[in-house]
Design a protein around this motif. Structure first.
Motif, PDB file in Angstrom:
ATOM      1  N   GLU A 113       1.139  -1.227   0.036  1.00 16.20           N
ATOM      2  CA  GLU A 113       0.059   0.157  -0.183  1.00 16.20           C
ATOM      3  C   GLU A 113       0.831   1.240  -0.104  1.00 16.20           C
ATOM      4  OE1 GLU A 113      -2.924   0.459   3.114  1.00 16.20           O
ATOM      5  OE2 GLU A 113      -3.457  -1.722   2.962  1.00 16.20           O
ATOM      6  N   LEU A 114       1.851   1.234   0.955  1.00 16.54           N
ATOM      7  CA  LEU A 114       2.579   2.414   1.022  1.00 16.54           C
ATOM      8  C   LEU A 114       3.822   2.765  -0.124  1.00 16.54           C
ATOM      9  CD1 LEU A 114       3.703   2.147   4.849  1.00 16.54           C
ATOM     10  CD2 LEU A 114       2.132   4.065   3.530  1.00 16.54           C
ATOM     11  N   ARG A 115       4.038   1.511  -0.743  1.00 18.89           N
ATOM     12  CA  ARG A 115       4.852   1.700  -1.877  1.00 18.89           C
ATOM     13  C   ARG A 115       3.891   2.263  -3.163  1.00 18.89           C
ATOM     14  NH1 ARG A 115       5.569  -0.608  -6.500  1.00 18.89           N
ATOM     15  NH2 ARG A 115       3.803  -2.293  -6.372  1.00 18.89           N
ATOM     16  N   GLU A 116       2.843   2.013  -3.284  1.00 15.36           N
ATOM     17  CA  GLU A 116       1.867   2.292  -4.323  1.00 15.36           C
ATOM     18  C   GLU A 116       1.492   3.714  -4.121  1.00 15.36           C
ATOM     19  OE1 GLU A 116      -1.523  -0.003  -4.776  1.00 15.36           O
ATOM     20  OE2 GLU A 116      -0.422  -1.754  -5.121  1.00 15.36           O
ATOM     21  N   LYS A 117       1.520   4.259  -2.846  1.00 10.66           N
ATOM     22  CA  LYS A 117       1.275   5.641  -2.470  1.00 10.66           C
ATOM     23  C   LYS A 117       2.396   6.371  -2.675  1.00 10.66           C
ATOM     24  CE  LYS A 117      -0.429   8.247   1.397  1.00 10.66           C
ATOM     25  NZ  LYS A 117      -0.979   8.459   2.877  1.00 10.66           N
ATOM     26  N   LEU A 118       3.564   6.029  -2.552  1.00  2.00           N
ATOM     27  CA  LEU A 118       4.862   6.748  -2.546  1.00  2.00           C
ATOM     28  C   LEU A 118       5.200   6.866  -4.243  1.00  2.00           C
ATOM     29  CD1 LEU A 118       7.170   7.895  -1.200  1.00  2.00           C
ATOM     30  CD2 LEU A 118       8.293   5.786  -1.295  1.00  2.00           C
ATOM     31  N   ASN A 119       4.819   5.783  -4.883  1.00 11.75           N
ATOM     32  CA  ASN A 119       4.880   5.855  -6.281  1.00 11.75           C
ATOM     33  C   ASN A 119       4.046   6.915  -7.033  1.00 11.75           C
ATOM     34  OD1 ASN A 119       7.062   4.103  -6.566  1.00 11.75           O
ATOM     35  ND2 ASN A 119       5.679   2.534  -6.990  1.00 11.75           N
ATOM     36  N   LEU A 122       2.602   9.540  -5.312  1.00 12.15           N
ATOM     37  CA  LEU A 122       3.170  10.939  -4.810  1.00 12.15           C
ATOM     38  C   LEU A 122       4.547  11.399  -5.776  1.00 12.15           C
ATOM     39  CD1 LEU A 122       2.852  10.622  -1.105  1.00 12.15           C
ATOM     40  CD2 LEU A 122       1.548  12.184  -2.651  1.00 12.15           C
ATOM     41  N   ALA A 123       5.364  10.636  -5.990  1.00 14.75           N
ATOM     42  CA  ALA A 123       6.537  10.828  -6.633  1.00 14.75           C
ATOM     43  C   ALA A 123       6.220  11.031  -8.279  1.00 14.75           C
ATOM     44  CB  ALA A 123       7.561   9.623  -6.811  1.00 14.75           C
ATOM     45  N   GLN A 124       5.320  10.518  -8.712  1.00 12.52           N
ATOM     46  CA  GLN A 124       4.734  10.369 -10.058  1.00 12.52           C
ATOM     47  C   GLN A 124       4.233  11.989 -10.497  1.00 12.52           C
ATOM     48  OE1 GLN A 124       2.742   7.148 -11.353  1.00 12.52           O
ATOM     49  NE2 GLN A 124       4.745   5.985 -11.248  1.00 12.52           N
ATOM     50  N   ASN A 125       3.591  12.599  -9.272  1.00 12.35           N
ATOM     51  CA  ASN A 125       3.064  13.684  -9.452  1.00 12.35           C
ATOM     52  C   ASN A 125       3.781  14.813 -10.076  1.00 12.35           C
ATOM     53  OD1 ASN A 125       1.562  16.150  -9.052  1.00 12.35           O
ATOM     54  ND2 ASN A 125       0.482  15.631  -7.304  1.00 12.35           N
ATOM     55  N   LYS A 126       3.758  15.508 -10.981  1.00 11.87           N
ATOM     56  CA  LYS A 126       4.669  16.393 -11.428  1.00 11.87           C
ATOM     57  C   LYS A 126       4.746  17.634 -10.453  1.00 11.87           C
ATOM     58  CE  LYS A 126       5.435  13.967 -15.341  1.00 11.87           C
ATOM     59  NZ  LYS A 126       6.101  13.022 -15.512  1.00 11.87           N
ATOM     60  N   ASN A 127       3.970  17.992  -9.803  1.00 12.71           N
ATOM     61  CA  ASN A 127       3.993  19.162  -9.010  1.00 12.71           C
ATOM     62  C   ASN A 127       4.728  18.859  -7.695  1.00 12.71           C
ATOM     63  OD1 ASN A 127       2.517  20.704 -10.728  1.00 12.71           O
ATOM     64  ND2 ASN A 127       0.587  19.904  -9.807  1.00 12.71           N
ATOM     65  N   GLU A 128       4.887  17.663  -7.414  1.00 13.50           N
ATOM     66  CA  GLU A 128       5.478  17.441  -6.023  1.00 13.50           C
ATOM     67  C   GLU A 128       7.169  17.118  -6.267  1.00 13.50           C
ATOM     68  OE1 GLU A 128       3.980  17.341  -3.409  1.00 13.50           O
ATOM     69  OE2 GLU A 128       1.949  17.437  -4.080  1.00 13.50           O
ATOM     70  N   LYS A 129       8.075  17.662  -5.337  1.00 15.70           N
ATOM     71  CA  LYS A 129       9.329  17.386  -5.301  1.00 15.70           C
ATOM     72  C   LYS A 129       9.744  16.157  -4.524  1.00 15.70           C
ATOM     73  CE  LYS A 129      10.786  21.994  -6.299  1.00 15.70           C
ATOM     74  NZ  LYS A 129      11.271  23.154  -5.691  1.00 15.70           N
ATOM     75  N   LEU A 130      10.617  15.451  -4.699  1.00 15.03           N
ATOM     76  CA  LEU A 130      10.935  14.226  -3.640  1.00 15.03           C
ATOM     77  C   LEU A 130      11.390  14.657  -2.220  1.00 15.03           C
ATOM     78  CD1 LEU A 130      12.999  11.906  -6.421  1.00 15.03           C
ATOM     79  CD2 LEU A 130      10.547  11.717  -5.674  1.00 15.03           C
ATOM     80  N   THR A 131      11.472  15.949  -2.101  1.00 18.65           N
ATOM     81  CA  THR A 131      11.965  16.480  -0.739  1.00 18.65           C
ATOM     82  C   THR A 131      10.324  16.946  -0.093  1.00 18.65           C
ATOM     83  OG1 THR A 131      12.393  18.540  -1.746  1.00 18.65           O
ATOM     84  CG2 THR A 131      14.332  16.816  -1.164  1.00 18.65           C
ATOM     85  N   PRO A 152       7.459  17.210   2.262  1.00 14.55           N
ATOM     86  CA  PRO A 152       7.288  16.760   3.329  1.00 14.55           C
ATOM     87  C   PRO A 152       6.125  15.354   3.329  1.00 14.55           C
ATOM     88  CG  PRO A 152       6.921  18.881   3.652  1.00 14.55           C
ATOM     89  CD  PRO A 152       7.283  18.630   2.188  1.00 14.55           C
ATOM     90  N   LYS A 153       5.135  15.636   2.277  1.00 19.59           N
ATOM     91  CA  LYS A 153       4.143  14.484   2.327  1.00 19.59           C
ATOM     92  C   LYS A 153       5.075  12.986   1.732  1.00 19.59           C
ATOM     93  CE  LYS A 153       1.822  16.622  -0.301  1.00 19.59           C
ATOM     94  NZ  LYS A 153       0.630  17.110  -1.337  1.00 19.59           N
ATOM     95  N   ILE A 154       5.927  13.218   0.795  1.00 18.63           N
ATOM     96  CA  ILE A 154       6.730  12.051   0.376  1.00 18.63           C
ATOM     97  C   ILE A 154       7.601  11.564   1.093  1.00 18.63           C
ATOM     98  CG2 ILE A 154       8.391  11.376  -1.279  1.00 18.63           C
ATOM     99  CD1 ILE A 154       7.187  13.360  -3.413  1.00 18.63           C
ATOM    100  N   ILE A 155       8.360  12.506   1.939  1.00 20.70           N
ATOM    101  CA  ILE A 155       9.275  11.959   2.872  1.00 20.70           C
ATOM    102  C   ILE A 155       8.324  11.236   4.110  1.00 20.70           C
ATOM    103  CG2 ILE A 155      10.792  12.737   5.024  1.00 20.70           C
ATOM    104  CD1 ILE A 155      11.710  15.166   2.848  1.00 20.70           C
ATOM    105  N   ALA A 156       7.248  11.726   4.527  1.00 23.00           N
ATOM    106  CA  ALA A 156       6.525  11.155   5.561  1.00 23.00           C
ATOM    107  C   ALA A 156       6.167   9.625   5.058  1.00 23.00           C
ATOM    108  CB  ALA A 156       5.357  11.789   5.944  1.00 23.00           C
ATOM    109  N   VAL A 157       5.806   9.292   4.137  1.00 24.58           N
ATOM    110  CA  VAL A 157       5.528   8.173   3.528  1.00 24.58           C
ATOM    111  C   VAL A 157       6.674   7.162   3.535  1.00 24.58           C
ATOM    112  CG1 VAL A 157       4.445   6.769   1.568  1.00 24.58           C
ATOM    113  CG2 VAL A 157       3.409   8.922   2.364  1.00 24.58           C
ATOM    114  N   SER A 158       7.635   7.625   2.708  1.00 27.99           N
ATOM    115  CA  SER A 158       8.981   7.145   2.808  1.00 27.99           C
ATOM    116  C   SER A 158       9.351   6.513   4.077  1.00 27.99           C
ATOM    117  CB  SER A 158      10.077   8.017   1.968  1.00 27.99           C
ATOM    118  OG  SER A 158      11.107   7.266   2.058  1.00 27.99           O
TER     119      SER A 158
END
Length: 62
Positions: free
Chosen positions: A13-19, A21-30, A32-38
């Motif tokens: 579930e978390l892997r899919e959620k992280l993917n 989020l990361a694919q969203n063009k407006n989100e940077k990998l840094t 906070p949402k991406i970091i929290a899931v990671s």
């Protein structure tokens, strides 16, 4: 085994959620949402690793 299966399901579930989020063009990998899931995923993977290591130790000691 149910605990391990539960962890693996949550990892997926978390892997899919992280993917997503990361694919969203407006989100940077840094972001906070991406970091929290990671971080949550890291914790679960560490828990899984500990469970499997303990299981292997028990099997070897039999």
């Amino acid at each position: 085994m149910p605990e391990i299966e539960e962890i693996l399901n949550k990892v997926e579930e978390l892997r899919e959620k992280l993917n997503k989020l990361a694919q969203n063009k407006n989100e940077k990998l840094t972001d906070p949402k991406i970091i929290a899931v990671s971080r949550e995923l890291d914790i679960l993977l560490n828990t899984y690793h500990k469970l499997m290591t303990n299981k292997m130790i028990k099997l070897k000691s039999q």
